[in-house]
Write a protein that holds these residues in place. Structure first.
Motif, PDB file in Angstrom:
ATOM      1  N   ALA A   1       0.837  -1.209   0.000  1.00 35.22           N
ATOM      2  CA  ALA A   1       0.000   0.000   0.000  1.00 35.22           C
ATOM      3  C   ALA A   1       0.870   1.258   0.000  1.00 35.22           C
ATOM      4  O   ALA A   1       0.659   2.168  -0.811  1.00 35.22           O
ATOM      5  N   TRP A   2       1.868   1.320   0.899  1.00 31.12           N
ATOM      6  CA  TRP A   2       2.667   2.553   0.951  1.00 31.12           C
ATOM      7  C   TRP A   2       3.680   2.634  -0.186  1.00 31.12           C
ATOM      8  O   TRP A   2       4.010   3.724  -0.659  1.00 31.12           O
ATOM      9  N   ILE A   3       4.163   1.475  -0.642  1.00 35.23           N
ATOM     10  CA  ILE A   3       5.085   1.485  -1.778  1.00 35.23           C
ATOM     11  C   ILE A   3       4.343   1.908  -3.051  1.00 35.23           C
ATOM     12  O   ILE A   3       4.863   2.678  -3.863  1.00 35.23           O
ATOM     13  N   GLU A   4       3.142   1.385  -3.227  1.00 37.79           N
ATOM     14  CA  GLU A   4       2.336   1.749  -4.396  1.00 37.79           C
ATOM     15  C   GLU A   4       2.059   3.244  -4.426  1.00 37.79           C
ATOM     16  O   GLU A   4       2.028   3.874  -5.493  1.00 37.79           O
ATOM     17  N   TYR A   5       1.877   3.825  -3.253  1.00 37.28           N
ATOM     18  CA  TYR A   5       1.577   5.254  -3.157  1.00 37.28           C
ATOM     19  C   TYR A   5       2.742   6.108  -3.654  1.00 37.28           C
ATOM     20  O   TYR A   5       2.550   7.244  -4.090  1.00 37.28           O
ATOM     21  N   MET A   6       3.953   5.545  -3.628  1.00 38.75           N
ATOM     22  CA  MET A   6       5.138   6.297  -4.044  1.00 38.75           C
ATOM     23  C   MET A   6       5.367   6.248  -5.550  1.00 38.75           C
ATOM     24  O   MET A   6       6.114   7.074  -6.085  1.00 38.75           O
ATOM     25  N   ARG A   7       4.759   5.291  -6.235  1.00 38.09           N
ATOM     26  CA  ARG A   7       5.036   5.114  -7.654  1.00 38.09           C
ATOM     27  C   ARG A   7       4.435   6.231  -8.502  1.00 38.09           C
ATOM     28  O   ARG A   7       3.421   6.836  -8.139  1.00 38.09           O
ATOM     29  N   VAL A   8       5.077   6.473  -9.648  1.00 34.88           N
ATOM     30  CA  VAL A   8       4.638   7.571 -10.504  1.00 34.88           C
ATOM     31  C   VAL A   8       4.208   7.087 -11.886  1.00 34.88           C
ATOM     32  O   VAL A   8       3.832   7.910 -12.735  1.00 34.88           O
ATOM     33  N   ASP A   9       4.251   5.765 -12.129  1.00 38.13           N
ATOM     34  CA  ASP A   9       3.809   5.270 -13.430  1.00 38.13           C
ATOM     35  C   ASP A   9       2.295   5.416 -13.543  1.00 38.13           C
ATOM     36  O   ASP A   9       1.574   5.524 -12.551  1.00 38.13           O
ATOM     37  N   ASP A  10       1.803   5.430 -14.764  1.00 37.53           N
ATOM     38  CA  ASP A  10       0.376   5.623 -14.996  1.00 37.53           C
ATOM     39  C   ASP A  10      -0.436   4.487 -14.375  1.00 37.53           C
ATOM     40  O   ASP A  10      -0.048   3.311 -14.434  1.00 37.53           O
ATOM     41  N   ALA A  11      -1.550   4.841 -13.767  1.00 39.24           N
ATOM     42  CA  ALA A  11      -2.415   3.841 -13.135  1.00 39.24           C
ATOM     43  C   ALA A  11      -3.816   4.418 -12.992  1.00 39.24           C
ATOM     44  O   ALA A  11      -4.012   5.638 -12.971  1.00 39.24           O
ATOM     45  N   HIS A  12      -4.798   3.538 -12.913  1.00 41.97           N
ATOM     46  CA  HIS A  12      -6.168   3.983 -12.681  1.00 41.97           C
ATOM     47  C   HIS A  12      -6.330   4.403 -11.221  1.00 41.97           C
ATOM     48  O   HIS A  12      -5.777   3.773 -10.317  1.00 41.97           O
ATOM     49  N   HIS A  13      -7.084   5.468 -10.994  1.00 42.67           N
ATOM     50  CA  HIS A  13      -7.301   5.990  -9.656  1.00 42.67           C
ATOM     51  C   HIS A  13      -8.786   5.923  -9.285  1.00 42.67           C
ATOM     52  O   HIS A  13      -9.653   6.128 -10.137  1.00 42.67           O
ATOM     53  N   ILE A  14      -9.044   5.635  -8.026  1.00 43.44           N
ATOM     54  CA  ILE A  14     -10.401   5.632  -7.481  1.00 43.44           C
ATOM     55  C   ILE A  14     -10.380   6.470  -6.205  1.00 43.44           C
ATOM     56  O   ILE A  14      -9.631   6.162  -5.267  1.00 43.44           O
ATOM     57  N   LEU A  15     -11.163   7.545  -6.191  1.00 40.41           N
ATOM     58  CA  LEU A  15     -11.208   8.462  -5.045  1.00 40.41           C
ATOM     59  C   LEU A  15      -9.817   8.959  -4.656  1.00 40.41           C
ATOM     60  O   LEU A  15      -9.474   9.083  -3.481  1.00 40.41           O
ATOM     61  N   GLY A  16      -9.010   9.207  -5.672  1.00 43.28           N
ATOM     62  CA  GLY A  16      -7.694   9.780  -5.439  1.00 43.28           C
ATOM     63  C   GLY A  16      -6.602   8.789  -5.135  1.00 43.28           C
ATOM     64  O   GLY A  16      -5.439   9.191  -5.005  1.00 43.28           O
ATOM     65  N   LEU A  17      -6.938   7.514  -5.010  1.00 38.50           N
ATOM     66  CA  LEU A  17      -5.928   6.498  -4.719  1.00 38.50           C
ATOM     67  C   LEU A  17      -5.783   5.548  -5.904  1.00 38.50           C
ATOM     68  O   LEU A  17      -6.750   5.263  -6.609  1.00 38.50           O
ATOM     69  N   ARG A  18      -4.570   5.053  -6.090  1.00 37.74           N
ATOM     70  CA  ARG A  18      -4.324   4.098  -7.161  1.00 37.74           C
ATOM     71  C   ARG A  18      -5.132   2.820  -6.933  1.00 37.74           C
ATOM     72  O   ARG A  18      -5.393   2.419  -5.789  1.00 37.74           O
ATOM     73  N   LEU A  19      -5.502   2.168  -8.025  1.00 37.51           N
ATOM     74  CA  LEU A  19      -6.307   0.950  -7.938  1.00 37.51           C
ATOM     75  C   LEU A  19      -5.634  -0.108  -7.070  1.00 37.51           C
ATOM     76  O   LEU A  19      -6.290  -0.772  -6.263  1.00 37.51           O
TER      77      LEU A  19
END
Length: 322
Positions: free
Chosen positions: A220-238
């Motif tokens: 969860a916290w590592i994913e939050y640091m990534r900058v590659d393109d991803a789908h977001h839901i309510l401001g958070l990555r999928l």
């Protein structure tokens, strides 16, 4: 000017004549071998037969690869089916792109088929291979390093990752090495599961649930640091939402399972002889068991000797009276 950084390889593939050796695929293969090796040791220690883990892995690994690729393609479909893209690239698994969520889901289905064919309880098998899966992920993440992908936000920290490629929208520079963060986290998860399994004698799938919950916490916290393109839901990555949901399911299973089925399975593989240890590396317990058996044998021999002396004395007394 950066004083230090982690360099990226100039290319992710080497050629042995006409045969390409891709770093990403190489890391995945090594990870699978490590997972099977450690899983086999833990399975034997729990009372199973040698080779059973590898036999079931023949089902689990292909299913896991297909599941991981499906999850990646479905959640990043624009990379393969949008305008200007070639859908054939969706099958080029060697170029990277495996989603751990899909890999675990379909891999579990493959393992279930293999376990059912062998008459083995699936939760016990999952407990045995859980730390190995975490180590396989730790090794597999280095495949992202070979491909110069899945890095984090820009940074000038001494352990920053240098990106030199400008393909697919990359901007050369130094970034957080999220692949390294996740690799180290997975090693920690493997050690945690091994320790907890020894300390609390986890059974009925609880070691695997602990692995899932611990991995999701880090992801969860590592994913939050990534900058590659991803789908977001309510401001958070999928993938952050996926990690949260799977974490809650794993913790719920841990609680309910410990209440309904405490302890550990007495038999993990029908017909297999107990190997003397309950968990990986639990040689001390096995040694204590052997010492207890030897002590019991000595006591039995002493009792037999005492009985023999008593009988001899009784016969001698009877002879004197006669």
């Amino acid at each position: 000017m950066e004083l230090a950084f982690i360099p990226s390889p100039s290319r992710g593939v080497l050629y042995l004549g006409p045969i390409p050796l891709r770093g990403y695929a190489f890391c995945i293969i090594i990870g699978v071998f490590v997972a099977v090796w450690l899983g086999n040791k833990r399975w034997i220690a729990r009372g199973g037969r040698a080779g059973t883990v590898a036999d079931i892995a023949v089902w689990a690994v292909p299913f896991g690869l297909v599941g991981g690729r499906l999850y990646h393609v479905i959640t990043d479909y624009e990379l393969y089916f949008s305008e200007g893209r070639d859908w054939v690239d969706a099958f080029k698994i060697w170029e990277g792109g495996l989603g751990i969520w899909g890999a675990i889901a379909l891999g579990a289905l493959g393992a279930w088929i293999g376990c059912r064919r062998r008459g083995i309880p699936m939760p016990a098998y999952a407990d045995a291979v859980a730390p190995g899966i975490a180590l396989a992920q730790a090794i597999g993440r280095w495949g992202n390093w070979f491909n110069q992908e899945l890095y984090g936000k820009p940074t000038d920290l001494p352990w920053a990752l240098e990106i030199t490629s400008s393909a697919d929208g990359r901007v050369p520079g130094t970034y957080h090495p999220t692949f390294l963060y996740e690799s180290l986290w997975c090693i920690g998860v493997a050690l945690l599961v091994i320790w907890a399994d020894r300390r609390f004698r986890l059974g009925h799938g609880r070691a695997f649930a602990l692995y899932v919950a611990a991995y999701c916490t880090g992801r969860a916290w590592i994913e939050y640091m990534r900058v590659d393109d991803a789908h977001h839901i309510l401001g958070l990555r999928l993938n952050v939402w996926t990690a949260i949901l799977v974490f809650l399911l794993a913790v719920t299973y841990l609680v309910l399972s410990s209440r309904k089925r405490p302890g550990r399975e007495a038999v993990v593989e029908p017909g297999a002889e107990a190997s003397g240890g309950e968990a990986d590396g639990d040689d001390e317990s096995a040694g204590e068991g052997r010492e207890d058996e030897a002590k019991a044998d000595d006591e039995a021999k002493a009792d037999d000797g005492a009985k023999a002396d008593d009988e001899a004395n009784d016969e001698a007394g009877s002879a004197k009276k006669s």
